[in-house]
Design an enzyme around this catalytic site. Structure first.
Site, mmCIF file in Angstrom:
data_model
loop_
_atom_site.group_PDB
_atom_site.id
_atom_site.type_symbol
_atom_site.label_atom_id
_atom_site.label_comp_id
_atom_site.label_asym_id
_atom_site.label_seq_id
_atom_site.Cartn_x
_atom_site.Cartn_y
_atom_site.Cartn_z
ATOM 1 C CG PHE A 131 -1.966 0.984 1.286
ATOM 2 C CD1 PHE A 131 -3.140 0.787 0.589
ATOM 3 C CD2 PHE A 131 -1.802 2.149 2.008
ATOM 4 C CE1 PHE A 131 -4.150 1.746 0.618
ATOM 5 C CE2 PHE A 131 -2.805 3.117 2.045
ATOM 6 C CZ PHE A 131 -3.989 2.909 1.347
ATOM 7 C CG ASP A 208 -0.547 -2.406 6.965
ATOM 8 O OD1 ASP A 208 -1.716 -2.683 7.307
ATOM 9 O OD2 ASP A 208 -0.211 -1.273 6.562
ATOM 10 C CE1 TYR A 233 -9.650 3.430 6.296
ATOM 11 C CE2 TYR A 233 -8.649 4.393 8.255
ATOM 12 C CZ TYR A 233 -8.569 4.010 6.931
ATOM 13 O OH TYR A 233 -7.400 4.204 6.249
ATOM 14 C CE LYS A 234 -8.204 0.395 4.644
ATOM 15 N NZ LYS A 234 -6.794 0.206 4.339
ATOM 16 N NE ARG A 382 -9.768 -2.213 -3.267
ATOM 17 C CZ ARG A 382 -9.249 -1.645 -2.185
ATOM 18 N NH1 ARG A 382 -8.161 -2.129 -1.647
ATOM 19 N NH2 ARG A 382 -9.808 -0.582 -1.644
HETATM 20 C C1 PLP Z 1 -6.007 1.348 4.220
HETATM 21 C C2 PLP Z 1 -4.561 1.087 4.475
HETATM 22 C C3 PLP Z 1 -3.776 2.023 5.166
HETATM 23 C C4 PLP Z 1 -4.367 3.349 5.560
HETATM 24 O O1 PLP Z 1 -3.566 4.159 6.349
HETATM 25 P P1 PLP Z 1 -4.229 5.441 7.020
HETATM 26 O O2 PLP Z 1 -3.152 6.051 7.811
HETATM 27 O O3 PLP Z 1 -5.395 4.969 7.840
HETATM 28 O O4 PLP Z 1 -4.734 6.329 5.933
HETATM 29 C C5 PLP Z 1 -2.458 1.693 5.420
HETATM 30 N N1 PLP Z 1 -1.933 0.506 5.011
HETATM 31 C C6 PLP Z 1 -2.678 -0.405 4.342
HETATM 32 C C7 PLP Z 1 -2.079 -1.708 3.918
HETATM 33 C C8 PLP Z 1 -4.011 -0.131 4.037
HETATM 34 O O5 PLP Z 1 -4.743 -1.013 3.370
#
Ligand code: PLP
Length: 411
Positions: A131, A208, A233-234, A382
């Site tokens: 990501f 992660d 939040y996911k 997705r």
């Molecule tokens: C959604 C996501 C993030 C998001 O990071 P934020 O700091 O909450 O914006 C980070 N890493 C991964 C792998 C994600 O899928």
């Protein structure tokens, strides 16, 4: 292999988690929500929780609420999440910050600890398809600390394998940062094997779990993970900007210092004394005032998950993606849609990515018709099928519309 398809109505009727799909705020006009892996839906009762919080805890108890509970929410919610979804014993997880900030704190802390013990360990290992925020944070830390980045070339349709990791780690490795479930393909990395490989080389590993938590069970303690982060939040339905969690294995608590030393991670913060002395245990991961308001919906999301059970959630998740796959398998090959996610259950996360050159154009049409996936460049659609809120019928409705829009655009 073609998965034989059963009618959605039959699958919904047999779904042991069916009643959970009714426990979310209704979304009028939405016919298929395929983005619960990006922004989970609000759990029913969240609005009432927020109103009660504002009136009673914030509005009436006022500043007394810090002593009456808020101060320890980061550890309490962290412990609960550890128990419900992370395979983490109490005392190793906090809820705080954004994923990005928590990632920075943990990767930098572990990298510093490793290079301090062994100055030749100056490499951070990251993969090219992680990501964006993970890659950027790693690049920033490398620049700041004079470390070298070592890139694993990940296949965007699958993900990072243990063999690939074994080929790059060695006596120069400080920290390896990887996603457990790839945000694009949904590939589930072999976390136990990769963690062993990294440890064998003498490095630390940070997982992660943003696309894992609340969808795929994690076993952080059993894996032997050094640290982990993930989003609230996911799949946890904590709402936009909900705080992240950070896990640091207990064996590191005395030797690893996170870099953002703030007053609320200090021992005896209200002494307001000179110099920073980290609090005992995982509390030292907290920097400033905890995002208490944002934790209200997250508590509800975590408790809903606890009620359903993460293993049942995983079973339903696989059934949902199987169902989607069986529908796409029946599409004519002239439509030109490919599934860019792993077939194998063991390697498949909670979402599927479809590829087609017209998906960028199709997305706004789909959103307008109440079918809500997301688009990932260059040509990926997705489908995040959040198990607690998604029905099999919804999968069918959404995919039927996706096919119809592709047919219209090709005319
Ligand atoms: C959604 C996501 C993030 C998001 O990071 P934020 O700091 O909450 O914006 C980070 N890493 C991964 C792998 C994600 O899928």
């Amino acid at each position: 292999m073609t998965v034989t398809s059963r009618p959605a109505a039959e699958l919904d009727a047999a779904d042991p988690l069916r009643s959970f799909t009714l426990r979310f705020e209704p979304a009028p006009g939405v016919r298929a929500y395929f983005d619960g892996n990006s922004l989970g839906r609000p759990v029913a009762g969240t609005a009432e929780d927020m109103a009660r919080f504002v009136r009673e805890e914030w509005g009436t108890r006022l500043i007394r609420s810090w002593d009456e509970g808020w101060m320890t929410w980061p550890e309490r919610l962290g412990d609960r999440l550890g128990e419900v979804a992370l395979g983490a014993a109490a005392g190793q997880t906090v809820v705080a910050d954004s994923t990005t900030v928590m990632l920075y704190k943990l990767v930098r802390a572990l990298a510093d600890a490793r290079t301090a013990q062994d100055p030749q360990r100056r490499e951070l290992v990251v993969d090219t398809d992680n990501f964006p925020t993970d890659r950027y944070v790693a690049e920033g830390i490398a620049a700041e600390r004079g470390l070298d980045l070592r890139w694993v070339e990940a296949d965007p349709d699958t993900g990072v394998t243990a063999e690939q990791v074994a080929a790059v780690v060695g006596e120069r490795t400080a920290v390896v940062l990887l996603s457990h479930v790839a945000y694009r393909s949904g590939f589930v990395a072999d976390a136990p094997a990769i963690t062993r490989t990294v440890h064998h080389s003498g490095g630390h590993v940070v997982w992660d779990l943003s696309h894992t938590v609340g969808s795929v069970p994690a076993q952080l303690d059993d894996w032997g993970a050094d640290a982990a982060v993930g989003c609230g939040y996911k799949y946890l339905n904590g709402g936009p900007g909900a705080p992240a969690f950070g896990y640091l294995a207990a064996r590191h608590h005395d030797s690893v210092r996170q870099p953002v030393q703030g007053w609320l991670g200090r021992q005896d913060p209200f002494e307001m004394g000179p110099g920073y002395v980290p609090a005992a245990g995982v509390r030292a991961l907290v920097s400033g005032t905890p995002p208490v308001v944002s934790m209200v919906p997250l508590w509800r999301g975590v408790e809903l998950l606890a009620e359903a059970g993460i293993d049942a959630v995983r079973q339903k998740s696989l059934a949902l993606t199987d169902h989607a796959w069986s529908i796409v398998d029946q599409w004519p090959s002239r439509l030109g849609v490919q599934v860019a996610s792993p077939r194998e259950h063991q390697r498949r996360g909670g979402h599927l990515t479809l590829r087609h050159p017209s998906f960028r154009e199709a997305l706004p049409v789909l959103w307008q018709r109440g079918v809500i996936p997301d688009f990932r460049a260059p040509d990926g659609l997705r489908l995040g099928l959040s198990p607690l809120s998604t029905t099999f019928a919804e999968v069918e409705v959404g995919l039927t519309e996706i096919r119809a829009v592709l047919e219209e655009l090709s005319r």
